[in-house]
Design a protein around this motif. Structure first.
Motif, PDB file in Angstrom:
ATOM      1  N   TYR A 108     -36.759 -27.439 -50.166  1.00 48.40           N
ATOM      2  CA  TYR A 108     -37.572 -26.396 -49.787  1.00 48.40           C
ATOM      3  C   TYR A 108     -39.023 -26.807 -49.396  1.00 48.40           C
ATOM      4  CZ  TYR A 108     -34.438 -23.132 -52.490  1.00 48.40           C
ATOM      5  OH  TYR A 108     -33.268 -22.307 -52.980  1.00 48.40           O
ATOM      6  N   ASP A 109     -39.092 -28.108 -49.333  1.00 48.33           N
ATOM      7  CA  ASP A 109     -40.409 -28.486 -48.771  1.00 48.33           C
ATOM      8  C   ASP A 109     -40.362 -29.538 -47.564  1.00 48.33           C
ATOM      9  OD1 ASP A 109     -39.243 -30.836 -49.973  1.00 48.33           O
ATOM     10  OD2 ASP A 109     -40.520 -31.011 -51.584  1.00 48.33           O
ATOM     11  N   ASN A 110     -39.309 -29.046 -46.912  1.00 49.83           N
ATOM     12  CA  ASN A 110     -39.091 -29.470 -45.282  1.00 49.83           C
ATOM     13  C   ASN A 110     -38.774 -31.131 -45.606  1.00 49.83           C
ATOM     14  OD1 ASN A 110     -39.216 -29.288 -42.843  1.00 49.83           O
ATOM     15  ND2 ASN A 110     -41.063 -30.402 -42.189  1.00 49.83           N
ATOM     16  N   GLY A 111     -38.011 -31.321 -46.418  1.00 51.87           N
ATOM     17  CA  GLY A 111     -37.410 -32.594 -46.555  1.00 51.87           C
ATOM     18  C   GLY A 111     -38.027 -33.791 -47.610  1.00 51.87           C
ATOM     19  N   THR A 112     -39.100 -33.467 -48.183  1.00 55.46           N
ATOM     20  CA  THR A 112     -39.763 -34.183 -49.022  1.00 55.46           C
ATOM     21  C   THR A 112     -38.950 -34.508 -50.378  1.00 55.46           C
ATOM     22  OG1 THR A 112     -42.108 -33.685 -48.219  1.00 55.46           O
ATOM     23  CG2 THR A 112     -41.915 -34.775 -50.271  1.00 55.46           C
ATOM     24  N   THR A 113     -38.415 -33.354 -50.793  1.00 57.12           N
ATOM     25  CA  THR A 113     -37.544 -33.631 -52.119  1.00 57.12           C
ATOM     26  C   THR A 113     -36.192 -32.597 -52.021  1.00 57.12           C
ATOM     27  OG1 THR A 113     -39.574 -33.322 -53.235  1.00 57.12           O
ATOM     28  CG2 THR A 113     -37.588 -32.942 -54.635  1.00 57.12           C
ATOM     29  N   LYS A 148     -37.144 -20.341 -47.393  1.00 57.10           N
ATOM     30  CA  LYS A 148     -36.913 -21.168 -46.180  1.00 57.10           C
ATOM     31  C   LYS A 148     -36.629 -22.535 -46.695  1.00 57.10           C
ATOM     32  CE  LYS A 148     -39.573 -19.052 -42.532  1.00 57.10           C
ATOM     33  NZ  LYS A 148     -40.405 -19.511 -41.504  1.00 57.10           N
ATOM     34  N   ALA A 149     -35.598 -22.937 -46.371  1.00 57.90           N
ATOM     35  CA  ALA A 149     -34.823 -24.284 -46.706  1.00 57.90           C
ATOM     36  C   ALA A 149     -34.162 -25.197 -45.907  1.00 57.90           C
ATOM     37  CB  ALA A 149     -33.790 -24.289 -47.981  1.00 57.90           C
ATOM     38  N   ILE A 150     -33.928 -26.336 -45.998  1.00 59.98           N
ATOM     39  CA  ILE A 150     -33.139 -27.201 -45.273  1.00 59.98           C
ATOM     40  C   ILE A 150     -31.766 -27.679 -46.103  1.00 59.98           C
ATOM     41  CG2 ILE A 150     -32.812 -29.196 -44.010  1.00 59.98           C
ATOM     42  CD1 ILE A 150     -35.899 -29.943 -44.025  1.00 59.98           C
ATOM     43  N   LEU A 151     -30.584 -27.282 -45.375  1.00 58.28           N
ATOM     44  CA  LEU A 151     -29.226 -27.365 -45.991  1.00 58.28           C
ATOM     45  C   LEU A 151     -28.937 -28.819 -45.400  1.00 58.28           C
ATOM     46  CD1 LEU A 151     -26.686 -26.736 -47.652  1.00 58.28           C
ATOM     47  CD2 LEU A 151     -25.917 -25.796 -45.645  1.00 58.28           C
ATOM     48  N   ASN A 152     -28.516 -29.794 -46.094  1.00 56.71           N
ATOM     49  CA  ASN A 152     -28.381 -31.150 -45.449  1.00 56.71           C
ATOM     50  C   ASN A 152     -26.726 -31.475 -46.091  1.00 56.71           C
ATOM     51  OD1 ASN A 152     -28.220 -33.588 -44.543  1.00 56.71           O
ATOM     52  ND2 ASN A 152     -29.874 -34.318 -45.819  1.00 56.71           N
ATOM     53  N   GLU A 159     -14.421 -45.692 -44.248  1.00 53.34           N
ATOM     54  CA  GLU A 159     -13.996 -46.753 -43.526  1.00 53.34           C
ATOM     55  C   GLU A 159     -14.753 -47.079 -42.149  1.00 53.34           C
ATOM     56  OE1 GLU A 159      -9.409 -47.610 -41.968  1.00 53.34           O
ATOM     57  OE2 GLU A 159     -10.455 -46.281 -40.746  1.00 53.34           O
ATOM     58  N   GLY A 160     -14.919 -48.496 -41.873  1.00 49.80           N
ATOM     59  CA  GLY A 160     -15.764 -48.775 -40.734  1.00 49.80           C
ATOM     60  C   GLY A 160     -17.112 -49.225 -41.100  1.00 49.80           C
ATOM     61  N   ASN A 161     -18.043 -49.229 -40.215  1.00 45.33           N
ATOM     62  CA  ASN A 161     -19.455 -49.635 -40.417  1.00 45.33           C
ATOM     63  C   ASN A 161     -20.103 -48.903 -41.656  1.00 45.33           C
ATOM     64  OD1 ASN A 161     -19.375 -51.524 -38.432  1.00 45.33           O
ATOM     65  ND2 ASN A 161     -20.356 -50.292 -36.820  1.00 45.33           N
ATOM     66  N   ARG A 162     -20.767 -49.631 -42.451  1.00 47.11           N
ATOM     67  CA  ARG A 162     -21.195 -48.995 -43.719  1.00 47.11           C
ATOM     68  C   ARG A 162     -22.532 -48.204 -42.957  1.00 47.11           C
ATOM     69  NH1 ARG A 162     -18.583 -47.778 -46.619  1.00 47.11           N
ATOM     70  NH2 ARG A 162     -17.660 -47.716 -44.592  1.00 47.11           N
ATOM     71  N   GLU A 163     -22.306 -46.933 -43.045  1.00 51.71           N
ATOM     72  CA  GLU A 163     -23.177 -45.907 -42.445  1.00 51.71           C
ATOM     73  C   GLU A 163     -23.738 -44.846 -43.398  1.00 51.71           C
ATOM     74  OE1 GLU A 163     -21.748 -46.597 -37.913  1.00 51.71           O
ATOM     75  OE2 GLU A 163     -20.667 -45.088 -39.143  1.00 51.71           O
ATOM     76  N   LEU A 164     -24.604 -44.115 -43.118  1.00 51.17           N
ATOM     77  CA  LEU A 164     -25.251 -42.950 -43.743  1.00 51.17           C
ATOM     78  C   LEU A 164     -25.287 -41.950 -42.753  1.00 51.17           C
ATOM     79  CD1 LEU A 164     -26.006 -41.234 -46.013  1.00 51.17           C
ATOM     80  CD2 LEU A 164     -28.289 -42.005 -45.657  1.00 51.17           C
ATOM     81  N   TYR A 165     -24.687 -40.874 -42.825  1.00 47.64           N
ATOM     82  CA  TYR A 165     -24.709 -39.509 -41.848  1.00 47.64           C
ATOM     83  C   TYR A 165     -25.691 -38.510 -42.475  1.00 47.64           C
ATOM     84  CZ  TYR A 165     -21.147 -41.844 -39.203  1.00 47.64           C
ATOM     85  OH  TYR A 165     -20.339 -42.788 -38.357  1.00 47.64           O
ATOM     86  N   SER A 166     -26.232 -37.776 -41.757  1.00 48.03           N
ATOM     87  CA  SER A 166     -27.087 -36.774 -42.249  1.00 48.03           C
ATOM     88  C   SER A 166     -27.421 -35.449 -41.386  1.00 48.03           C
ATOM     89  CB  SER A 166     -28.586 -37.182 -42.756  1.00 48.03           C
ATOM     90  OG  SER A 166     -29.379 -36.204 -43.206  1.00 48.03           O
ATOM     91  N   SER A 167     -27.030 -34.460 -41.545  1.00 50.84           N
ATOM     92  CA  SER A 167     -26.913 -33.131 -40.596  1.00 50.84           C
ATOM     93  C   SER A 167     -27.758 -32.249 -41.608  1.00 50.84           C
ATOM     94  CB  SER A 167     -25.386 -32.703 -40.639  1.00 50.84           C
ATOM     95  OG  SER A 167     -25.439 -32.023 -39.581  1.00 50.84           O
ATOM     96  N   CYS A 168     -28.684 -32.046 -40.926  1.00 45.46           N
ATOM     97  CA  CYS A 168     -29.849 -31.091 -41.485  1.00 45.46           C
ATOM     98  C   CYS A 168     -29.788 -29.584 -40.512  1.00 45.46           C
ATOM     99  CB  CYS A 168     -31.200 -31.537 -41.382  1.00 45.46           C
ATOM    100  SG  CYS A 168     -31.315 -32.735 -42.521  1.00 45.46           S
ATOM    101  N   ALA A 169     -29.790 -28.422 -41.385  1.00 46.10           N
ATOM    102  CA  ALA A 169     -29.640 -26.930 -41.050  1.00 46.10           C
ATOM    103  C   ALA A 169     -30.821 -26.371 -41.419  1.00 46.10           C
ATOM    104  CB  ALA A 169     -28.474 -26.348 -40.869  1.00 46.10           C
ATOM    105  N   ASP A 170     -31.722 -25.840 -40.717  1.00 48.85           N
ATOM    106  CA  ASP A 170     -32.984 -24.899 -41.330  1.00 48.85           C
ATOM    107  C   ASP A 170     -32.163 -23.548 -41.586  1.00 48.85           C
ATOM    108  OD1 ASP A 170     -35.285 -26.358 -41.229  1.00 48.85           O
ATOM    109  OD2 ASP A 170     -34.824 -26.633 -39.196  1.00 48.85           O
TER     110      ASP A 170
END
Length: 238
Positions: A108-113, A148-152, A159-170
């Motif tokens: 609820y704080d634009n991705g800070t928390t 207003k919030a961000i859903l992430n 499997e594969g490269n050790r990765e992190l994905y993040s998909s953010c929607a307002d």
């Protein structure tokens, strides 16, 4: 130039992104996504479209992008999700990497928390296929505050490269006017050399980072109540 880019934007409504990438929200719209479900850019914003929206934000060796990749979305109507209800996200799958571990989070704080609202560990998108769209259910907690919030959707692949994905929607949450939401802070793994390392699931003998997920810390986010709007005509007198 704008006419050409607008045409390209529309053409993407029926096709997946062509960049060498992996997963993203398609609905709800990811920030600056090039999908027909997304708000179109305004004047001077067409060069800001992210045609590589499905790429990871980092690996265990390197941080590539901030958590939501972009500080904001293009102007447009945000989808409204009601507290206590279940919805379907539409994912654009480039490579599903035999699934992985998903954490659905709200900010609820634009991705800070961030607070986790749903886990799908180990088997998240394991039955998907490369190059297709894929439906995923998510539920907004019954006690979620309005605002207003961000859903992430955070995803560590099996499997594969050790990765992190993040998909953010307002988005907009329709729930309680003021209040708090409690849960755990998300595990942010395989995101730079100082982050926890989750090995490929097959090489780890089935371990998908259970100990890290179990050690996530409790967190509570509080959203102030919105004052009721006063009548333009003032108080009525009898």
């Amino acid at each position: 130039m704008k006419s050409f880019l607008a045409t390209a934007f529309v053409l993407l409504s029926g096709f997946t992104l062509l960049a060498d990438a992996h997963i993203s929200f398609r609905y709800p719209c990811p920030r600056r996504g090039a999908y027909s479900e997304c708000p179109q850019p305004g004047p001077g914003q067409w060069e800001m479209i992210d045609y590589d929206i499905r790429s990871p934000i980092g690996t265990h060796g390197n941080i590539v992008s901030p958590m939501c990749k972009h500080p904001s979305s293009f102007d447009g109507t945000r989808p409204v999700f009601a507290a206590g209800q279940t919805y379907q996200a539409n994912m654009d799958i480039g490579a599903y990497h035999k699934g992985g571990s998903c954490q659905w989070t709200l900010s609820y704080d634009n991705g800070t928390t961030w607070v986790v609202i749903q886990d799908n560990l180990l088997t998240c998108m394991a039955d998907a296929s490369n190059g297709v769209q894929y439906k995923m259910p998510f539920k907004i907690p019954a006690g979620a505050p309005s605002g207003k919030a961000i859903l992430n959707l955070m995803w560590n692949n099996n499997e594969g490269n050790r990765e992190l994905y993040s998909s953010c929607a307002d988005v907009v949450i329709s729930g309680t006017n003021g209040g708090s939401l409690s849960g755990v802070a998300p595990l942010i793994a395989n995101y730079g050399p100082n982050s926890p390392f989750i090995q490929e699931q097959a090489l780890a003998g089935g371990d998908y980072g259970q100990a890290y997920f179990a050690a996530r810390k409790p967190i509570t986010v509080t959203v102030p109540a919105t004052p009721a709007k006063r009548s333009l005509f003032g108080r009525r007198h009898n």
